[in-house]
Design an enzyme around this catalytic site. Structure first.
Site, PDB file in Angstrom:
ATOM      1  N   PHE A   1       0.843  -1.191   0.000  1.00 54.38           N
ATOM      2  CA  PHE A   1       0.000   0.000   0.000  1.00 54.38           C
ATOM      3  C   PHE A   1       0.882   1.246   0.000  1.00 54.38           C
ATOM      4  CE2 PHE A   1      -2.356   3.438   1.889  1.00 54.38           C
ATOM      5  CZ  PHE A   1      -3.694   3.227   1.636  1.00 54.38           C
ATOM      6  N   CYS A   2       1.880   1.286   0.899  1.00 57.32           N
ATOM      7  CA  CYS A   2       2.725   2.472   1.020  1.00 57.32           C
ATOM      8  C   CYS A   2       3.726   2.576  -0.126  1.00 57.32           C
ATOM      9  CB  CYS A   2       3.438   2.476   2.368  1.00 57.32           C
ATOM     10  SG  CYS A   2       2.313   2.734   3.766  1.00 57.32           S
ATOM     11  N   VAL A   3       4.211   1.456  -0.633  1.00 56.56           N
ATOM     12  CA  VAL A   3       5.095   1.505  -1.806  1.00 56.56           C
ATOM     13  C   VAL A   3       4.346   2.132  -2.980  1.00 56.56           C
ATOM     14  CG1 VAL A   3       6.370   0.136  -3.502  1.00 56.56           C
ATOM     15  CG2 VAL A   3       6.505  -0.457  -1.080  1.00 56.56           C
TER      16      VAL A   3
END
Length: 334
Positions: A85-87
């Protein structure tokens, strides 16, 4: 919202008042996404929401150095923590900086073509390992250490909260993994990302924080870090002495690696569900299951309690990393 959040039902953002509403306002103005799920998920605990936002704002958004470098650090942390998600989010934000080729190389899992960019990304990855030799020499000027370490710690916290309490869908159907969508999303945020942001705007949201650690002395990153440390540490009150000892033992032995599937040291779900959740939140939050949460989250415990327990585990990992920093080398300011 039900497709985004796991295990909790945060208050609807449109109902926010007071400090929560001000966080959302600042998110919209300085981050470009007023109701970012990564922060809405913390809204059940405003005392956590405000410092989590403050640490990200004062480091990633208003910190020293280039936004591209700080996004690379955040991406490196997210890769090391296995937080897709954060990548995906930082890939889109790299598009917003104008570094489109760099963003796409990250999306393809490639090493950045520019050596310095590759070194910054690897430095972010190295922050997962307590005492990692990869933290020195620095790939950026020493004056940027507060911003870069603050960014790293902000995302060590956010990654763990996201992996525990959100699904992987940054956009419906994982549309952000399509190149045109990544590029368009980044361009929509470009004006906000490329604007200069004065440090300190988020500190008024905090309750009398301390100055923070030595590596952030004299910056707005320090009080934000101190405030998140204080808020996250209150989650320890949800565990008894035996649980706390199990968590401390697990973190003391942790070397930054991802645990094997057969993990004998993980506390038992039936006997020590709270300790199990906290250890998983610290080391492998992506392995938290419905059964793990159900074993602990029983009345009178609430969403507020679960958010606090996950935050406690997340910051326990940060504390382990921070305590092993090679401070003399990092604090040189050439």
């Amino acid at each position: 919202m039900s497709r985004t959040f796991r295990y909790t039902s945060p208050p609807p953002p449109q109902s926010a008042t007071g400090r929560v509403a001000e966080v959302y306002r600042q998110l919209g103005e300085d981050f470009g996404i007023e109701r970012a799920a990564t922060f809405v998920v913390l809204a059940s605990a405003p005392e956590l929401l405000a410092p989590a936002w403050a640490l990200m704002r004062e480091s990633l958004i208003a910190g020293a150095g280039t936004r591209t470098d700080r996004e690379l650090v955040a991406a490196g942390v997210s890769l090391a923590n296995r937080c897709p998600f954060c990548v995906d989010a930082h890939t889109m934000l790299l598009h917003a900086t104008g570094d489109h080729a760099l963003a796409e190389s990250l999306a393809r899992g490639e090493t950045p073509s520019e050596e310095r960019h590759a070194r910054v990304l690897d430095w972010g990855r190295a922050t997962r390992t307590p005492g990692s030799p990869g933290l020195t020499p620095l790939p950026f000027p020493g004056t940027e250490v507060p911003a870069q370490l603050g960014t790293a710690f902000a995302f060590h916290f956010i990654n763990r909260v996201v992996s525990a309490l959100l699904t992987e869908n940054l956009l419906p159907g994982n549309a952000q993994r399509l190149r045109p969508v990544r590029s368009l999303g980044g361009r929509s945020l470009a004006r906000t990302v490329r604007r200069d942001h004065a440090p300190g705007a988020s500190l008024a949201l905090l309750d009398d924080p301390g100055p923070g650690p030595a590596w952030a002395a004299g910056t707005t990153v320090g009080p934000a870090y101190a405030a998140l440390c204080d808020a996250a540490s209150t989650g320890a009150g949800l565990l008894d002495d035996v649980d706390l000892a199990l968590v401390e033992e697990a973190l003391a032995a942790w070397d930054g690696s991802h645990p094997p599937l057969a993990w004998d040291e993980l506390p038992d779900r039936d006997r020590r569900p709270g300790a199990r959740l906290a250890v998983l939140a610290a080391v492998a939050p992506y392995r938290i299951t419905d059964e793990d949460v159900a074993a602990w989250l029983k009345p009178p415990l609430t969403d507020h309690c679960l958010v606090h327990l996950i935050a406690y585990g997340a910051f326990a990992a940060i504390d382990r990393i921070e305590s092993a920093l090679p401070l003399p080398a990092l604090m040189e300011r050439p």
